[in-house]
Design an enzyme around this catalytic site. Structure first.
Site, PDB file in Angstrom:
ATOM      1  N   TYR A 109    -115.167  70.086  83.662  1.00  0.00           N
ATOM      2  CA  TYR A 109    -114.716  70.259  82.192  1.00  0.00           C
ATOM      3  C   TYR A 109    -114.263  71.862  82.239  1.00  0.00           C
ATOM      4  CZ  TYR A 109    -115.163  69.539  77.336  1.00  0.00           C
ATOM      5  OH  TYR A 109    -114.777  69.594  75.852  1.00  0.00           O
ATOM      6  N   LYS A 164    -113.898  39.930  78.382  1.00  0.00           N
ATOM      7  CA  LYS A 164    -112.838  40.262  79.322  1.00  0.00           C
ATOM      8  C   LYS A 164    -112.832  41.323  79.964  1.00  0.00           C
ATOM      9  CE  LYS A 164    -110.253  36.937  77.450  1.00  0.00           C
ATOM     10  NZ  LYS A 164    -109.386  35.672  78.168  1.00  0.00           N
ATOM     11  N   GLY A 266     -99.052  27.240  69.238  1.00  0.00           N
ATOM     12  CA  GLY A 266     -99.352  28.576  68.726  1.00  0.00           C
ATOM     13  C   GLY A 266     -99.236  29.631  69.872  1.00  0.00           C
TER      14      GLY A 266
HETATM   15  N1  LIG Z   1    -108.210  27.805  78.536  1.00  0.00           N
HETATM   16  C1  LIG Z   1    -107.511  28.904  78.367  1.00  0.00           C
HETATM   17  O1  LIG Z   1    -107.256  29.567  79.276  1.00  0.00           O
HETATM   18  C2  LIG Z   1    -107.024  29.179  77.105  1.00  0.00           C
HETATM   19  C3  LIG Z   1    -106.187  30.094  76.981  1.00  0.00           C
HETATM   20  C4  LIG Z   1    -105.809  30.315  75.409  1.00  0.00           C
HETATM   21  C5  LIG Z   1    -105.830  29.567  74.434  1.00  0.00           C
HETATM   22  N2  LIG Z   1    -106.816  28.586  74.773  1.00  0.00           N
HETATM   23  C6  LIG Z   1    -107.454  27.762  73.413  1.00  0.00           C
HETATM   24  O2  LIG Z   1    -106.419  27.269  73.052  1.00  0.00           O
HETATM   25  C7  LIG Z   1    -106.208  27.029  71.463  1.00  0.00           C
HETATM   26  C8  LIG Z   1    -105.318  27.867  70.747  1.00  0.00           C
HETATM   27  O3  LIG Z   1    -105.367  29.282  71.075  1.00  0.00           O
HETATM   28  P1  LIG Z   1    -104.235  30.019  70.588  1.00  0.00           P
HETATM   29  O4  LIG Z   1    -104.728  31.414  70.948  1.00  0.00           O
HETATM   30  O5  LIG Z   1    -102.712  29.424  71.122  1.00  0.00           O
HETATM   31  O6  LIG Z   1    -104.268  29.677  69.011  1.00  0.00           O
HETATM   32  P2  LIG Z   1    -103.209  29.755  67.893  1.00  0.00           P
HETATM   33  O7  LIG Z   1    -104.007  29.770  66.449  1.00  0.00           O
HETATM   34  O8  LIG Z   1    -102.133  30.828  67.956  1.00  0.00           O
HETATM   35  O9  LIG Z   1    -102.627  28.303  67.858  1.00  0.00           O
HETATM   36  C9  LIG Z   1    -103.245  27.208  67.721  1.00  0.00           C
HETATM   37  C10 LIG Z   1    -102.176  26.146  67.474  1.00  0.00           C
HETATM   38  O10 LIG Z   1    -102.680  24.823  67.420  1.00  0.00           O
HETATM   39  C11 LIG Z   1    -102.431  24.139  66.102  1.00  0.00           C
HETATM   40  N3  LIG Z   1    -103.232  23.114  65.866  1.00  0.00           N
HETATM   41  C12 LIG Z   1    -104.698  23.225  65.695  1.00  0.00           C
HETATM   42  N4  LIG Z   1    -105.281  21.809  65.276  1.00  0.00           N
HETATM   43  C13 LIG Z   1    -104.301  21.224  65.469  1.00  0.00           C
HETATM   44  C14 LIG Z   1    -104.211  19.655  65.457  1.00  0.00           C
HETATM   45  N5  LIG Z   1    -105.117  18.983  65.132  1.00  0.00           N
HETATM   46  N6  LIG Z   1    -103.042  19.226  65.619  1.00  0.00           N
HETATM   47  C15 LIG Z   1    -102.004  19.590  66.135  1.00  0.00           C
HETATM   48  N7  LIG Z   1    -101.891  21.119  66.285  1.00  0.00           N
HETATM   49  C16 LIG Z   1    -103.048  21.598  66.088  1.00  0.00           C
HETATM   50  C17 LIG Z   1    -102.496  25.073  65.115  1.00  0.00           C
HETATM   51  O11 LIG Z   1    -101.477  24.655  64.073  1.00  0.00           O
HETATM   52  C18 LIG Z   1    -101.681  26.312  65.847  1.00  0.00           C
HETATM   53  O12 LIG Z   1    -100.131  26.252  65.851  1.00  0.00           O
HETATM   54  C19 LIG Z   1    -107.722  27.677  71.351  1.00  0.00           C
HETATM   55  O13 LIG Z   1    -108.737  26.698  71.363  1.00  0.00           O
HETATM   56  C20 LIG Z   1    -108.048  28.676  72.319  1.00  0.00           C
HETATM   57  O14 LIG Z   1    -109.548  28.817  72.810  1.00  0.00           O
HETATM   58  C21 LIG Z   1    -107.541  28.472  75.904  1.00  0.00           C
HETATM   59  O1  LIG Z   2    -111.290  33.727  76.679  1.00  0.00           O
HETATM   60  C1  LIG Z   2    -110.985  32.532  77.378  1.00  0.00           C
HETATM   61  O2  LIG Z   2    -111.880  32.179  77.839  1.00  0.00           O
HETATM   62  C2  LIG Z   2    -109.887  32.012  77.379  1.00  0.00           C
HETATM   63  C3  LIG Z   2    -108.835  32.378  76.284  1.00  0.00           C
HETATM   64  O3  LIG Z   2    -108.576  33.633  76.441  1.00  0.00           O
HETATM   65  C4  LIG Z   2    -109.098  31.895  74.875  1.00  0.00           C
HETATM   66  O4  LIG Z   2    -108.699  32.526  73.730  1.00  0.00           O
HETATM   67  O5  LIG Z   2    -109.562  30.587  74.635  1.00  0.00           O
HETATM   68 MG   LIG Z   3    -107.983  34.397  74.401  1.00  0.00          MG
END
Ligand SMILES: NC(=O)c1ccc[n+]([C@@H]2O[C@H](COP(=O)([O-])OP(=O)(O)OC[C@H]3O[C@@H](n4cnc5c(N)ncnc54)[C@H](O)[C@@H]3O)[C@@H](O)[C@H]2O)c1
Ligand SMILES: O=C(O)C[C@H](O)C(=O)O
Ligand SMILES: [Mg+2]
Length: 471
Positions: A109, A164, A266
């Protein structure tokens, strides 16, 4: 899907009315298995005890209802192992050396630090060697798309961002700071991130809803000279591609030939479609709530407009049911319960299903299993966990080590191939298409591949000593 949890129930027992025996029999009748009892306070009239009970998730509520109806018993608090792990947060800052005396103080410091400050003032590039910048990433969210939980706000997003940060540290030795912003205004988010960016070697955008996330990331990437990476877009896409490359080997199909349905266009869905196209996928159907994206439609979302032109070459119309008929691959990044058994049964033989919505997938794995050849989810409690945690630690480790200006397409493709390559040909099978996040080779392989891709595409500003320039 019923999972066993451990609940810790703090009870007040009025001795004149009830005994511990009453509690024990009520808990047993409601399906709870007592594993520990701690006496917190023993008075003449009242005793307070912590009862640790193993219970199936589904019976949680029932146990509390039963206890609250017992005369002389008051439930003071209910906790479980998950909540206990979060008390006071999950990360902290630790100094690298102790300050034991005045000499130490004047070194780290004032006055010593002033010379270091001036060295950086004269040459800002020295921030990389004289501060924590080179190993530090900001995990930035506005809390608008937290997991699949939706817009739950910056305070509620914090546990995910702390998680994270833990993963960054444990898996890649990167110091990550959660920054949960109390604004949803893209312009404000951009200017806040720019204003704090000088202390960071990279920006990990997290759980920012679409379509706002696209513009926020695009602008920040263009206006900052450090990597800006929206994990839900690109981390997810990289891991999905890695899993798909291996799953296709298991079923003996080709990426260019197979019909792929991506649901939930999304943040994650857009990037998955883009990366699959870049990797050579020929027949993608992108489906959101309004149905299959089609080139006949005009969309206000620029990403959708682009995707509509680049996907669905067969011109299929309708929704998920129509898209899935005869399809080889389902990739879900939407929400729980989007996929039905009927729809699954209409897919082609040797089908691949990645139900990646968190925490509840598009279909319960137990329901899907009989109708799927290769099944993966985003969760850690089933085989084949397709989760972006397989990507972001290694991709940032590589990007930081070579001081990449950005994370480009080549670096993402290289990361996907590196993750896939960790599972050897002779190990590959339906239950093992993607390495575990605890597989120590993952971060190192991703790091190496990302650095090589950054060097060969002119993104790297430094070549780490362990990498030869020839690659
Ligand atoms: N496994 C992973 O590593 C991982 C990483 C990122 C996101 N995810 C998951 O994926 C999902 C979406 O995340 P995101 O950040 O893209 O969210 P987001 O909000 O950007 O997108 C979600 C999309 O899904 C659509 N959607 C929701 N319900 C629907 C349905 N019944 N039919 C058709 N489309 C539908 C929405 O309209 C939207 O466009 C979340 O559940 C998140 O936890 C998983
Ligand atoms: O956080 C996670 O486990 C995965 C992803 O980033 C999500 O938003 O679902
Ligand atoms: Mg996430």
């Amino acid at each position: 899907m019923s999972i066993a949890t451990t609940m810790i129930i703090r009870l007040e027992i009025r001795k004149s009315v009830a005994s511990f025996g009453d509690v024990a029999s009520a808990l047993a009748a409601a399906g709870g298995d007592i594993v520990a009892i701690d006496v917190i306070r023993a008075g003449k009239e009242l005793t307070i005890r912590d009862i640790t009970v193993n219970v199936q998730d589904a019976a949680n509520g029932e146990i509390l209802t039963v206890l609250s109806t017992l005369p002389g018993i008051k439930v003071i608090n209910v906790s479980d192992r998950t909540f206990l792990a979060h008390i006071g947060g999950k990360i902290e800052i630790t100094p690298k050396m102790p300050i034991k005396n005045r000499e130490d103080l004047s070194l780290v410091y004032t006055p010593g630090v002033a010379r270091v400050c001036m060295a950086i003032a004269e040459d800002p590039g020295k921030a990389y060697s004289l501060t924590m910048k080179r190993n530090t990433v900001a995990v930035v969210t506005d809390g608008t798309a937290v997991l699949g939980l939706g817009d739950i706000g910056p305070e509620a997003a914090m546990p995910v961002m702390e998680g994270k940060a833990m993963l960054f540290k444990q898996l890649a030795d990167i110091d990550a700071f959660p920054l949960c912003l109390d604004t949803k205004d893209p312009e404000q988010i951009i200017s806040i991130v720019k204003a704090v960016s000088s202390g960071f070697g990279g920006i990990n955008l997290e759980d920012i809803s679409s379509p706002r996330c696209f513009e926020i990331e695009r602008r920040l990437a263009a206006e900052l000279d450090i990597p800006v990476f929206h994990d839900d877009q690109h981390g997810t896409a990289v891991v999905a591609l890695a899993g798909l490359l291996n799953a296709l080997k298991v079923v003996g199909k080709e990426l260019a030939e197979c019909r792929i349905v991506v649901v939930g266009i999304g943040a994650a869905g857009v990037s998955i479609c883009r990366l699959l196209l870049a990797a050579g996928a020929g027949k993608i159907c992108a489906v959101d709530r309004e149905g299959i994206l089609s080139r006949e439609q005009v969309y206000s979302n620029a990403e959708w407009q682009w995707l509509a032109g680049a996907t669905n070459p067969e011109g299929i119309t309708g929704g998920l049911t129509e898209a899935l008929r005869g399809a080889d691959v389902f990739i879900g990044v939407s929400g729980p319960g989007v996929l039905s058994v009927e729809q699954l049964r209409s897919m082609a033989s040797d089908n691949i299903v990645f139900a990646m919505a968190n925490p509840s997938p598009e279909i319960e794995p137990e329901l899907a299993e009989p109708y799927v050849r290769v099944l993966a989810t985003g969760r850690s409690d089933y085989p084949n966990q397709i989760n972006n945690v397989l990507c972001f630690p290694g991709i940032f480790r590589g990007a930081l080590d070579c001081r990449a200006k950005a994370v480009n397409l080549e670096m993402k493709l290289a990361a996907a191939r590196a993750i896939a390559s960790v599972v050897h040909h002779d190990e590959l099978n339906e239950q093992y298409i993607i390495p575990s996040i605890f597989n120590e080779k993952v971060v190192e392989q991703v790091r190496l591949a990302v650095i090589k891709a950054a060097v060969s595409t002119g993104m790297a500003r430094r070549i780490p000593p362990d990498i030869s320039e020839e690659g």
